[in-house]
Enzyme design. Structure first.
Site, short mmCIF file in Angstrom:
data_model
loop_
_atom_site.label_atom_id
_atom_site.label_comp_id
_atom_site.label_asym_id
_atom_site.label_seq_id
_atom_site.Cartn_x
_atom_site.Cartn_y
_atom_site.Cartn_z
N LYS A 45 0.85 -1.19 0.00
CA LYS A 45 0.00 0.00 0.00
C LYS A 45 0.89 1.24 0.00
O LYS A 45 1.69 1.45 0.91
CB LYS A 45 -0.91 0.01 1.24
CG LYS A 45 -1.84 1.21 1.34
CD LYS A 45 -2.72 1.08 2.57
CE LYS A 45 -3.71 2.23 2.69
NZ LYS A 45 -4.57 2.10 3.89
N ASP A 141 -14.91 1.25 10.78
CA ASP A 141 -15.30 0.99 9.39
C ASP A 141 -15.43 -0.52 9.15
O ASP A 141 -14.90 -1.06 8.17
CB ASP A 141 -14.29 1.61 8.42
CG ASP A 141 -14.87 1.81 7.02
OD1 ASP A 141 -16.12 1.87 6.90
OD2 ASP A 141 -14.11 1.92 6.06
#
Length: 322
Positions: A45, A141
């Protein structure tokens, strides 16, 4: 033929494909391999953080990952390595401040990528959230796209901790309330967001029960193969065509997790206790015997949905000469 690029993270070189697996406003996910051993797959990432706010947010994400990963819990994603670097853009010549985060590679995708999900997976998700909360963090989330599946198809991996905050937050002013609402509007998913995060009073306390509501929405998805809410949360309505018993422990836990008023909502710990203490009908015995013992095979869907942090890399190929 895509271009290949080499990144060095914590002293080790990795080769990535020029084609991103997933992209966001400031982050890009690549499939990568060790330059010295191209049989091992990883997920890299890359976060561009060119201002103080994004840099501080990324550093906080890394601190959370370092605290919670490293094998601390089998159902929380492991951050293998990370590094902050400067990268010059070829087109403009400008220099970006970037962070590289290296994770394990997961071939099986996420809960959103399968048609058949063993209910025992939910207990493991709850256990991961309980560990986070006891460690002082709230995920914020929790959703199917943020639950990866291990290669054994039986172990869920909670990922994307970039929106995590302290488990308990005290709000003492309207300004603080608006700041928190703005944070959740920008960083969390509306259809899984707890009701208390939509219109926050000037004086209140937000607790880990916000994650409990999101977990309930995930359980709804597991049971009924559809989102609980589309754009906004509220009172839950069970599908009229669903088959379940009035004393079904999973449905009762579902309804208790999705209570709008947080003070009346079941906590993660209470949900774990309820599932573990449930009577051992064939369906419920599978819940208590969930860890690595399911005989149900997950069936892949034809879907292009990607996790915010990971994806199915099965279509990515590497040139061994790269």
């Amino acid at each position: 033929m895509f271009a290949y690029k080499t990144y060095q993270v914590d002293g080790v070189k990795y080769i990535i494909s020029g084609k991103p697996i997933a992209e966001g406003a400031t982050a890009t996910i690549y499939c990568c391999k060790l330059k010295s051993n191209k049989r091992s797959l990883f997920a890299l990432k890359k976060i561009v953080a060119n201002d103080d706010e994004s840099e501080n947010a990324t550093k906080e994400e890394i601190r959370t990952l370092v605290t919670l990963s490293g094998g601390s819990h089998p159902n929380i994603v492991n951050l293998i390595a990370y590094e902050q670097q400067s990268e010059r853009q070829k087109k403009t010549g400008a220099t970006n401040n970037i962070f590289l985060l290296l994770y394990p590679f997961f071939r099986k995708g996420t809960l959103a990528d399968v048609n058949v999900i063993h209910e025992g997976i939910f207990l493991q998700i709850l256990d991961a959230l309980d560990f986070m909360h006891k460690s002082g963090y709230r995920h914020n989330d929790v959703k199917p796209l943020n639950v990866l599946l291990s290669d054994d198809e039986k172990t869920p991996i909670l990922t994307d901790l970039g929106s995590a905050t302290p488990a308990t937050v005290t709000v003492s002013s309207r300004k603080e309330a608006l700041t928190i609402m703005d944070f959740h509007a920008r960083n969390t998913t509306a259809s899984y967001r707890a009701p208390e995060l939509w219109d926050i009073p000037s004086k209140t306390t937000i607790t880990a029960k916000a994650d409990a509501f999101s977990a309930g929405a995930v359980l709804f998805f597991i049971l009924f193969k559809k989102p609980c809410f589309e754009y906004h949360v509220g009172k839950v309505l069970l599908p009229t065509d669903a088959q379940y018993e009035s004393d079904d422990i999973l449905v009762n836990v579902l309804l208790s997790l999705l209570i709008v008023e947080s003070e009346n909502r079941m906590s993660i710990g209470e949900a774990i206790d309820a599932l573990k203490k449930s009577s051992l009908s064939p369906r419920q015995a599978a819940i208590n015997d969930a860890y690595y013992k399911s005989n149900i095979t997950m069936e892949r869907k034809d879907t292009s949905i990607l996790s915010s942090d990971f994806a199915d890399f099965s279509n990515v190929s590497f040139d061994d000469d790269a």
